[in-house]
Design a protein around this motif. Sequence first.
Motif, PDB file in Angstrom:
ATOM      1  N   MET A 132       2.025  28.642  34.585  1.00  0.00           N
ATOM      2  CA  MET A 132       1.961  30.070  34.276  1.00  0.00           C
ATOM      3  C   MET A 132       2.380  30.912  35.480  1.00  0.00           C
ATOM      4  O   MET A 132       3.053  31.943  35.321  1.00  0.00           O
ATOM      5  CB  MET A 132       0.556  30.435  33.826  1.00  0.00           C
ATOM      6  CG  MET A 132       0.198  29.891  32.448  1.00  0.00           C
ATOM      7  SD  MET A 132       1.252  30.522  31.105  1.00  0.00           S
ATOM      8  CE  MET A 132       0.540  32.155  30.883  1.00  0.00           C
ATOM      9  N   ALA A 133       1.998  30.466  36.674  1.00  0.00           N
ATOM     10  CA  ALA A 133       2.441  31.193  37.867  1.00  0.00           C
ATOM     11  C   ALA A 133       3.952  31.112  38.012  1.00  0.00           C
ATOM     12  O   ALA A 133       4.629  32.114  38.286  1.00  0.00           O
ATOM     13  CB  ALA A 133       1.746  30.628  39.105  1.00  0.00           C
TER      14      ALA A 133
ATOM     15  N   GLY B 146       5.985  30.552  35.603  1.00  0.00           N
ATOM     16  CA  GLY B 146       6.566  31.285  34.486  1.00  0.00           C
ATOM     17  C   GLY B 146       6.672  32.767  34.757  1.00  0.00           C
ATOM     18  O   GLY B 146       7.656  33.412  34.362  1.00  0.00           O
ATOM     19  N   GLY B 147       5.683  33.327  35.444  1.00  0.00           N
ATOM     20  CA  GLY B 147       5.756  34.740  35.803  1.00  0.00           C
ATOM     21  C   GLY B 147       6.925  35.023  36.716  1.00  0.00           C
ATOM     22  O   GLY B 147       7.662  36.012  36.534  1.00  0.00           O
ATOM     23  N   ARG B 148       7.105  34.146  37.704  1.00  0.00           N
ATOM     24  CA  ARG B 148       8.242  34.322  38.614  1.00  0.00           C
ATOM     25  C   ARG B 148       9.565  34.156  37.874  1.00  0.00           C
ATOM     26  O   ARG B 148      10.529  34.888  38.121  1.00  0.00           O
ATOM     27  CB  ARG B 148       8.136  33.314  39.767  1.00  0.00           C
ATOM     28  CG  ARG B 148       6.923  33.513  40.675  1.00  0.00           C
ATOM     29  CD  ARG B 148       6.997  32.635  41.912  1.00  0.00           C
ATOM     30  NE  ARG B 148       6.960  31.215  41.601  1.00  0.00           N
ATOM     31  CZ  ARG B 148       5.825  30.498  41.507  1.00  0.00           C
ATOM     32  NH1 ARG B 148       4.653  31.103  41.666  1.00  0.00           N
ATOM     33  NH2 ARG B 148       5.866  29.211  41.247  1.00  0.00           N
ATOM     34  N   GLU B 149       9.595  33.206  36.961  1.00  0.00           N
ATOM     35  CA  GLU B 149      10.819  32.953  36.201  1.00  0.00           C
ATOM     36  C   GLU B 149      11.166  34.151  35.326  1.00  0.00           C
ATOM     37  O   GLU B 149      12.330  34.581  35.258  1.00  0.00           O
ATOM     38  CB  GLU B 149      10.625  31.702  35.348  1.00  0.00           C
ATOM     39  CG  GLU B 149      11.847  31.209  34.606  1.00  0.00           C
ATOM     40  CD  GLU B 149      11.573  29.882  33.928  1.00  0.00           C
ATOM     41  OE1 GLU B 149      11.931  28.834  34.507  1.00  0.00           O
ATOM     42  OE2 GLU B 149      10.976  29.879  32.826  1.00  0.00           O
ATOM     43  N   LEU B 150      10.179  34.724  34.648  1.00  0.00           N
ATOM     44  CA  LEU B 150      10.431  35.888  33.804  1.00  0.00           C
ATOM     45  C   LEU B 150      10.884  37.083  34.630  1.00  0.00           C
ATOM     46  O   LEU B 150      11.779  37.841  34.213  1.00  0.00           O
ATOM     47  CB  LEU B 150       9.174  36.231  33.004  1.00  0.00           C
ATOM     48  CG  LEU B 150       8.804  35.262  31.873  1.00  0.00           C
ATOM     49  CD1 LEU B 150       7.435  35.591  31.313  1.00  0.00           C
ATOM     50  CD2 LEU B 150       9.854  35.289  30.763  1.00  0.00           C
ATOM     51  N   ASP B 151      10.283  37.270  35.803  1.00  0.00           N
ATOM     52  CA  ASP B 151      10.721  38.375  36.671  1.00  0.00           C
ATOM     53  C   ASP B 151      12.185  38.206  37.068  1.00  0.00           C
ATOM     54  O   ASP B 151      12.948  39.184  37.089  1.00  0.00           O
ATOM     55  CB  ASP B 151       9.855  38.424  37.947  1.00  0.00           C
ATOM     56  CG  ASP B 151       8.442  38.930  37.667  1.00  0.00           C
ATOM     57  OD1 ASP B 151       8.229  39.540  36.607  1.00  0.00           O
ATOM     58  OD2 ASP B 151       7.559  38.686  38.515  1.00  0.00           O
ATOM     59  N   ARG B 152      12.570  36.968  37.341  1.00  0.00           N
ATOM     60  CA  ARG B 152      13.940  36.718  37.784  1.00  0.00           C
ATOM     61  C   ARG B 152      14.939  36.956  36.659  1.00  0.00           C
ATOM     62  O   ARG B 152      15.972  37.611  36.854  1.00  0.00           O
ATOM     63  CB  ARG B 152      14.076  35.284  38.296  1.00  0.00           C
ATOM     64  CG  ARG B 152      15.441  34.996  38.920  1.00  0.00           C
ATOM     65  CD  ARG B 152      15.600  33.545  39.345  1.00  0.00           C
ATOM     66  NE  ARG B 152      15.760  32.646  38.218  1.00  0.00           N
ATOM     67  CZ  ARG B 152      14.857  31.757  37.832  1.00  0.00           C
ATOM     68  NH1 ARG B 152      13.704  31.658  38.481  1.00  0.00           N
ATOM     69  NH2 ARG B 152      15.081  30.964  36.797  1.00  0.00           N
TER      70      ARG B 152
ATOM     71  N   THR C 101      12.427  24.084  33.172  1.00  0.00           N
ATOM     72  CA  THR C 101      12.094  25.495  33.292  1.00  0.00           C
ATOM     73  C   THR C 101      10.589  25.664  33.091  1.00  0.00           C
ATOM     74  O   THR C 101       9.946  24.888  32.359  1.00  0.00           O
ATOM     75  CB  THR C 101      12.833  26.337  32.242  1.00  0.00           C
ATOM     76  OG1 THR C 101      12.407  25.935  30.931  1.00  0.00           O
ATOM     77  CG2 THR C 101      14.340  26.176  32.378  1.00  0.00           C
ATOM     78  N   ALA C 102      10.026  26.667  33.738  1.00  0.00           N
ATOM     79  CA  ALA C 102       8.610  26.973  33.504  1.00  0.00           C
ATOM     80  C   ALA C 102       8.380  27.304  32.033  1.00  0.00           C
ATOM     81  O   ALA C 102       7.339  26.964  31.458  1.00  0.00           O
ATOM     82  CB  ALA C 102       8.181  28.129  34.397  1.00  0.00           C
ATOM     83  N   HIS C 103       9.364  27.945  31.412  1.00  0.00           N
ATOM     84  CA  HIS C 103       9.277  28.297  29.994  1.00  0.00           C
ATOM     85  C   HIS C 103       9.025  27.067  29.135  1.00  0.00           C
ATOM     86  O   HIS C 103       8.104  27.041  28.303  1.00  0.00           O
ATOM     87  CB  HIS C 103      10.568  28.995  29.572  1.00  0.00           C
ATOM     88  CG  HIS C 103      10.654  29.329  28.118  1.00  0.00           C
ATOM     89  ND1 HIS C 103      11.061  28.410  27.170  1.00  0.00           N
ATOM     90  CD2 HIS C 103      10.393  30.479  27.435  1.00  0.00           C
ATOM     91  CE1 HIS C 103      11.049  28.976  25.983  1.00  0.00           C
ATOM     92  NE2 HIS C 103      10.653  30.234  26.108  1.00  0.00           N
ATOM     93  N   SER C 104       9.813  26.020  29.323  1.00  0.00           N
ATOM     94  CA  SER C 104       9.653  24.829  28.491  1.00  0.00           C
ATOM     95  C   SER C 104       8.334  24.127  28.781  1.00  0.00           C
ATOM     96  O   SER C 104       7.703  23.575  27.872  1.00  0.00           O
ATOM     97  CB  SER C 104      10.831  23.873  28.692  1.00  0.00           C
ATOM     98  OG  SER C 104      10.844  23.351  30.008  1.00  0.00           O
TER      99      SER C 104
ATOM    100  N   ARG D 249       9.195  17.041  39.515  1.00  0.00           N
ATOM    101  CA  ARG D 249      10.187  17.175  38.443  1.00  0.00           C
ATOM    102  C   ARG D 249      10.000  18.477  37.677  1.00  0.00           C
ATOM    103  O   ARG D 249      10.971  19.119  37.276  1.00  0.00           O
ATOM    104  CB  ARG D 249      10.065  15.990  37.486  1.00  0.00           C
ATOM    105  CG  ARG D 249      10.929  16.120  36.243  1.00  0.00           C
ATOM    106  CD  ARG D 249      10.578  15.094  35.195  1.00  0.00           C
ATOM    107  NE  ARG D 249      11.035  13.776  35.562  1.00  0.00           N
ATOM    108  CZ  ARG D 249      10.836  12.693  34.802  1.00  0.00           C
ATOM    109  NH1 ARG D 249      10.172  12.795  33.670  1.00  0.00           N
ATOM    110  NH2 ARG D 249      11.279  11.520  35.181  1.00  0.00           N
ATOM    111  N   ARG D 250       8.759  18.864  37.484  1.00  0.00           N
ATOM    112  CA  ARG D 250       8.463  20.068  36.709  1.00  0.00           C
ATOM    113  C   ARG D 250       8.496  21.337  37.568  1.00  0.00           C
ATOM    114  O   ARG D 250       8.223  22.423  37.063  1.00  0.00           O
ATOM    115  CB  ARG D 250       7.086  19.938  36.052  1.00  0.00           C
ATOM    116  CG  ARG D 250       7.049  18.899  34.940  1.00  0.00           C
ATOM    117  CD  ARG D 250       7.258  19.536  33.607  1.00  0.00           C
ATOM    118  NE  ARG D 250       7.424  18.563  32.527  1.00  0.00           N
ATOM    119  CZ  ARG D 250       7.619  18.882  31.258  1.00  0.00           C
ATOM    120  NH1 ARG D 250       7.687  20.154  30.914  1.00  0.00           N
ATOM    121  NH2 ARG D 250       7.770  17.959  30.335  1.00  0.00           N
ATOM    122  N   GLY D 251       8.796  21.191  38.846  1.00  0.00           N
ATOM    123  CA  GLY D 251       8.823  22.350  39.717  1.00  0.00           C
ATOM    124  C   GLY D 251       7.455  22.930  39.964  1.00  0.00           C
ATOM    125  O   GLY D 251       7.317  24.132  40.215  1.00  0.00           O
ATOM    126  N   LEU D 252       6.422  22.072  39.924  1.00  0.00           N
ATOM    127  CA  LEU D 252       5.035  22.535  40.039  1.00  0.00           C
ATOM    128  C   LEU D 252       4.333  21.938  41.243  1.00  0.00           C
ATOM    129  O   LEU D 252       3.106  21.951  41.317  1.00  0.00           O
ATOM    130  CB  LEU D 252       4.257  22.170  38.764  1.00  0.00           C
ATOM    131  CG  LEU D 252       4.849  22.648  37.438  1.00  0.00           C
ATOM    132  CD1 LEU D 252       4.035  22.124  36.273  1.00  0.00           C
ATOM    133  CD2 LEU D 252       4.933  24.161  37.402  1.00  0.00           C
TER     134      LEU D 252
END
Length: 673
Positions: free
Chosen positions: A306-307, A309-315, A533-536, A665-668
């Motif tokens: 979720m963290a 994802g927030g950065r991803e949506l802002d971008r 992607t954080a979205h997926s 792999r998940r960028g987490l």
Amino acid sequence: MNPVLASSNLPYGLPDFASISDDDFLPAYDVALAEHLAEVDAIASNTDPASFANTIEALENSGRALARANGIFFNLEGPDSNPQRAQIAQELAVRLTEHGNAIAMNAGLFARIEAVHASREESGLTEPQRRLTEQRYRAAVRAGAALDEAGQAQMREWSSRLATLTTDFGQRLLDDTNASAVLFTDLTDLHGLSDGEIAAARRAATDAGHDGGFLVALELPSSQGSVAKLTNADSRRKVFEASISRCARDNEFDTRATVLEIVELRARRARLLGYTDHAEFVLAEQTAPSPQAAADLLARLGEAAMAAGGRELDRISGGARLEPWDVTFALAADQRSGGDVDIDEFEQYCELESVLRDGVFAAANVLYGLTMTERPDLHGYHPDVRVWEVSRDGAGVGLFLGDFFARPSKRGGAWMNNIVDQSNSLGTSPIIVNVSNLTRPEAGEKCLLNLDQLVTVFHEFGHAIHGLLSDVDYVSQSGTSVPRDFVEFPSQVNEMWALHPEVVAGYARHHRTGEPAPAALLDAVRAATATETAHSTIEYLAASALDLAWHRLGPDEIPADVQAFEERALAEAGLDSDLIPPRYRTTYFNHVFAGGYSAGYYSYIWSEVLDAETEQWFLAGGGLDRDLGRAFADAVLSRGDSVDPVAAHAGMLGRDAQIGPLLARRGLDTTGE
């Protein structure tokens, strides 16, 4: 002889589908069910002392006619349904459940199983025999064999009702997915779709009886591939809203009441058997130690996702307001904006035939020695189905059937099925089916795969490899007959080869010119897909959390409002997002309300811990290498459930799997692991 039950003279016992009509199925089941009960009664009434051979093995080898009928019918009903088959499926759902209950609750049979189980440690059983004995005993207890007469009667009633409800859910979803396809009348509304996709939409409109226009079919998940491409925001909105409202409107397709009854009956059944809830009942047979352990993994990943994802949506928003139907479109645009290379061009180099022959099959040949030879003289259950004979190092293994193109009679998604399971004791070779829903190309054109479809083809063939390489004695331990939260592991491992340099070099050629994909394009594709992607990740975790939330309810905790519960469950899991819906919302969550993943959708990420470790193991050893493939096959793929699969994997690695590679792999990977 009923053609469903007749022995086949075709290679590997491939059923002669052309000789079978739908009218043959119920009479075949009449015979097969009676025959199986007679075999079971003979085992139960045997006056010799109970032994593994005369009880467990005899039970394992019984019901061959029934297995044949199931292998044929249920490989038709999913990918090629029709009204008669849907009706037969409803009837069989109840009859097969009642049949299973009659066997499980046969007191004489259970006494013999119990006796063999009690002496399993000192009776000299091999590990596969001991595991089979334990599985048979647990299955009988979990089916109600140890309950009193009243409890068994209640189990029969609930099990039969659940069989009807889950079958009904799947059929309503198929019907509503077809009915919810979005009709566009103006070609400009489809700007962004490829020529092939537009032609398919035009053909779908004609096939559906429309005078003109373009019918955009829906895919099974919430996110739609077309929404990632359509440049018209209103077009995206129409497809998105059609997707997420499936089976949640007050019409004949509404599944909300069905869901609530399924959840309540599952909870009552679990409580009757001594479990707190359905999730505890399910996970008692999985590799995850408890529902809380699965929930803890989801929570650990969810907070980081979720963290991110927030950065991803802002971008991707660039400061602009996004609507839910804009997110996947913006993500796709963001992937393309990393340089001068348009990664959507990669689709032009991913033609289905080349991907299969020079990618999927070629990798399996290098790793495992498998050779695929198409057999146009053999025919599947539908004209679309193609048949390959599979050999390994020159010896025949079995058959692989590919059913690749979407049609209204096929439920959405992609999956693997077995028509015949491998078994040394029965002398049977595997017949494996991969089903997908690719867009059929126009006459004279080629089927081009987008990146998601490419990975899916590799994924499903990973399941096929698991079945084809099986080398076990007992059919119930064969191939993918492993715990649900382990079954996705081999298929996810096979995804790693989709963009591996040696594999890509084989298949990635332009479908018109034959030119290899440019290095810059391949680099851009790999860079864009290096992490999920954080979205997926959020989509997946939200669906998994939703599944567990429904199935951790007690029988007296069933809500009245499906949507309100869904919103509350996602909020409590910290995975509620106005812009990112779960991969599947409750009303169209086929995996858990019609498939075999109830309280088990977490298994994809649980398996991915093993998968990410195995990817690193392959890469550290040299990648696409026959010795590594043989080691993986010998340790894991060929063993099925004849050994503890997690222990077998740890033995291959030389240690237990760790979560670090998955987080990376998940960028987490925010914890430093």
